[in-house]
Design an enzyme around this catalytic site. Structure first.
Site, PDB file in Angstrom:
ATOM      1  N   CYS A 115      -7.957  -4.719  -6.422  1.00  0.00           N
ATOM      2  CA  CYS A 115      -7.043  -3.742  -5.846  1.00  0.00           C
ATOM      3  C   CYS A 115      -7.529  -2.300  -5.992  1.00  0.00           C
ATOM      4  CB  CYS A 115      -5.656  -3.890  -6.467  1.00  0.00           C
ATOM      5  SG  CYS A 115      -4.913  -5.513  -6.171  1.00  0.00           S
ATOM      6  N   HIS A 258      -1.904   2.544  -4.594  1.00  0.00           N
ATOM      7  CA  HIS A 258      -2.006   1.124  -4.287  1.00  0.00           C
ATOM      8  C   HIS A 258      -0.600   0.547  -4.238  1.00  0.00           C
ATOM      9  CE1 HIS A 258      -2.815  -3.083  -4.508  1.00  0.00           C
ATOM     10  NE2 HIS A 258      -2.485  -3.195  -5.769  1.00  0.00           N
ATOM     11  N   ASN A 288       1.598  -6.726  -1.294  1.00  0.00           N
ATOM     12  CA  ASN A 288       0.359  -6.259  -1.907  1.00  0.00           C
ATOM     13  C   ASN A 288      -0.822  -6.864  -1.148  1.00  0.00           C
ATOM     14  OD1 ASN A 288      -1.884  -5.767  -3.496  1.00  0.00           O
ATOM     15  ND2 ASN A 288      -0.894  -6.308  -5.430  1.00  0.00           N
TER      16      ASN A 288
END
Length: 337
Positions: A115, A258, A288
């Site tokens: 990520c 993020h 996500n």
């Protein structure tokens, strides 16, 4: 090799699978509900790749949009960096993106940092431009993590979606700086908090030779530890980046984190005293998407003209590794600001 130059972020693009999976649909086979997922994550739906979808196709679509918005021809691209933890080919998917774009003059390779991958790739690309090695770089963040979740584990499968985003970066006059500050961190001692670990199975070739056959376990995460890590460390690296640039949070136009959990976004903004109106979030619609979250949100904000040339953006990526980092970005070309 030419003298050091400035950096301009000049184009963006994004692509997601067509299939939308809502929280209500997840509840058809999971012991969960829309209220349970929304209250804990802020996620209402996600895009999920079907069997016919590929990381290459989504990455190419996003990259092609970024090319067009930057006003580049494919043969003008010098470098393609693909940040992903879920390539179509373990040897790398960036060359396939290069071929799909017709960017035959570009070097292309994958960068894996989960990520944090897009932010790390963006910072890496900046060094090539700054040194004069390359003038035009495409940075793509893309992941299809839905293919690596345990769909019976409600702690993880509700979190992830699929997508791709891209940014075009190019050399600019030295007085224009699209990357004002950067911080990158890794703590391998905490790597077990979020993994998609290798799992070999035994294969007997003959009575004196037994080898391991490759495979991977589904995503495993200690959600509480990852949450604590993010809310503690992300404000620190953002503060460090602001200090590097001689700026404060009041100078920011946008906070672009993020997109992992709505509570993390709110907590980081609160610790830095950044108003909620400056926090960019599309987590509700996409979940996500790992390396894709930052460029996907960036493209939406640019396309909607929320982000305009000259705007200052504080961004942070964080996740498996454990890895995390921050960057202060200035959007656009100098002549457009």
């Amino acid at each position: 090799m030419s003298a050091a130059v400035g950096i301009a972020l000049t184009g963006s693009g994004a692509a997601t699978p067509a299939r939308v999976v809502t929280n209500g649909e997840l509840s058809l086979w999971l012991d969960t509900s829309d209220a349970w997922i929304c209250s804990r994550t802020g996620i209402a739906a996600r895009r999920i790749a079907m069997a016919e979808d590929s990381l290459e196709s989504l990455s190419s679509q996003a990259a092609r949009q970024a090319l067009e918005r930057a006003g580049w021809r494919p043969d003008q691209v010098d470098l393609i960096l693909l940040a992903t933890s879920s390539p179509d080919d373990l040897f790398g998917s960036a060359p396939a993106v290069q071929a799909a774009l017709g960017a035959d003059n570009a070097v292309a390779f994958d960068l894996t940092a989960a990520c944090s991958g897009f932010l790390f790739a963006l910072i890496t690309a900046a060094q090539y431009i700054r040194s004069g090695t390359y003038r035009r770089v495409l940075v793509v963040g893309a992941d299809l993590l839905s293919r690596w979740v345990d769909w019976q584990d409600r702690r993880t499968c509700v979190l992830f979606g699929d997508g791709a985003g891209a940014v075009a970066m190019e050399a600019a006059p030295e007085s224009w700086e699209g990357l004002l500050a950067m911080v990158m961190r890794t703590d391998g001692h905490r790597r077990s908090c979020l993994t998609m670990a290798h799992q070999a199975t035994s294969q007997v070739l003959h009575d004196q030779l037994q080898v391991g056959s490759g495979g991977f376990q589904p995503i495993a995460m200690d959600g509480q530890e990852v949450y604590k890590f993010a809310v503690q460390q992300v404000p620190l690296v953002l503060t460090q980046a602001l200090k590097q640039a001689g700026l404060t949070a009041e100078h920011l136009d946008w906070l672009l984190l993020h997109q992992a959990n709505e509570r993390i976004l709110a907590s980081v903004a609160q610790r830095l005293d950044i108003p909620a109106a400056k926090v960019l979030s599309n987590l509700k619609n996409y979940g996500n998407t790992s390396a894709a979250t930052i460029p996907l949100m960036l493209h939406e904000a640019v396309a909607a003209q929320w982000i305009r040339p000259g705007h200052l953006i504080a961004s942070s990526g964080f996740g498996a590794g454990l890895s995390w980092g921050a960057a202060l970005l200035r959007w656009g070309r100098p002549e457009a600001a």
